[in-house]
Design an enzyme around this catalytic site. Structure first.
Site: not given
Lengths: 236, 236
Positions: B10-12, B15
């Site tokens: 996911d976003s982790i 990013q």
């Protein structure tokens, strides 16, 4: 398959995924849009890099990248009479080698955006400290590179880019007034400059409008998630 | 073709190429050895990620990656009664979805190293500040995630990994005592922890011994550079 952006160069490219590095910043800004492919070869000059050309950019196979940065010259500009003489490539051959790289990639795909990047400036003091950190008292007092000589390679790179109708980044000239270069390699400030300049050129080429590879989560309906994926993932 | 390491999450994960990010650090340490491919989808839970599986890991085509990190759960653990309810996936389905991902990749290649990573802890105070930075006074005072609930997803992830015989990283437990997580996303310290843990597992799998894609410049003879390239670049 996502579009690919290939970073082709020497150690300044190889190290571009270190903390704050310009390559990592490009990968971050194009996450979900394009893959940034690292093809940096520490210590390489353009003469040696030519051996890799057909392997890294295999004509006819697969999808060509949408962009390639070609970032050599820091090693070509090593002085013939210094410790880096093995890496030295005469100015004219440097220019010919860059031309061969560009022609090879253009033969693959005329629409690939090719960006030529000049070597950064040389900070003699920084170079000496770097040599001492590696070799201690045995470090040569003679410079292996000078800012002036590297400047002629930068000039040649920019003028070749003009001749070939390609965008270029004159890092040597942009970084003279900054602390962007710690002898030869880039500081965080230097990395930020390279990132900004490459990003500007990519932006003008419309890369910011590249589509997301899959729907942003805000477009997914919690009750009917399949709807958002129908178009792109019909095969599932 | 270099071996590939795919970061799926996911976003982790998305990013992870920001300054000091764990993905960029992996790309840096394996530069010249493997390509680190970023497949992070901000806001996604495992239910939505399943729609991407056949596209990101197309069975039968091309060379399978040597490793895949699967790093979901932070969104699955969103509370049903909070602003993130759309993202909520029940614990049992989370586990089933992870199993489907692992089975799919194993069907492609049984030798691919799959690493399961649990969601990091939730810092309620940090989450509130994050919500306020986005929505100001309109930010909900009700938590959308709690550390306890996310902990049950982490526990499930680790126990599933054991069941499937896969290495896992219990980030939720490792980060309880650190400042690794700024509400939900990783701080520089948190990024360093993820990098170290993934690197350790890759190291144990022998990834440090992966060969350089082309000769190091120290092995190139300045007078006869072609010699060093003969074996790998015979076709040139």
């Amino acid at each position: 398959m996502r579009p690919q952006i290939v970073l082709f160069g020497d150690s300044i490219t190889q190290q571009s995924f270190r903390s704050g590095g310009w390559g990592a910043s490009l990968a971050d800004i194009y996450s979900r849009k394009a893959d940034v492919v690292l093809r940096g070869y520490g210590g390489y000059n353009t003469r040696w890099a030519l051996f890799l050309l057909h392997h890294l950019f295999p004509l006819g196979s697969a999808t060509p990248p949408i962009a390639v940065t070609i970032f050599f010259g820091a090693n070509d500009a090593a002085l013939l009479e210094g410790t880096g003489k093995k890496q030295h490539v005469p100015l004219e051959e440097y220019s010919d080698n860059l031309t061969k790289m560009v022609q090879h990639i253009k033969n693959w795909s005329s629409s690939t955006l090719i960006v030529l990047i000049t070597p950064p400036p040389i900070d003699l003091q920084g170079r000496r400290e770097y040599a001492r950190s590696l070799y201690g008292d045995k470090a040569s007092e003679l410079p292996d590179r000078t800012n002036e000589v590297t400047g002629t390679y930068a000039e040649q790179c920019v003028s070749l880019a003009k001749e070939l109708g390609l965008p270029s980044i004159n890092l040597w000239s942009k970084m003279q007034e900054t602390e962007g270069c710690d002898g030869l390699h880039l500081t965080p400030e230097g990395n930020a400059i390279v990132f900004q300049e490459v990003h500007k050129i990519f932006d003008e080429a419309g890369f910011s409008d590249l589509p997301f590879d899959f729907p942003p989560h805000s477009e997914i309906d919690g009750e009917n998630p399949e709807k958002a994926f129908l178009q792109q993932c019909a095969a599932v």
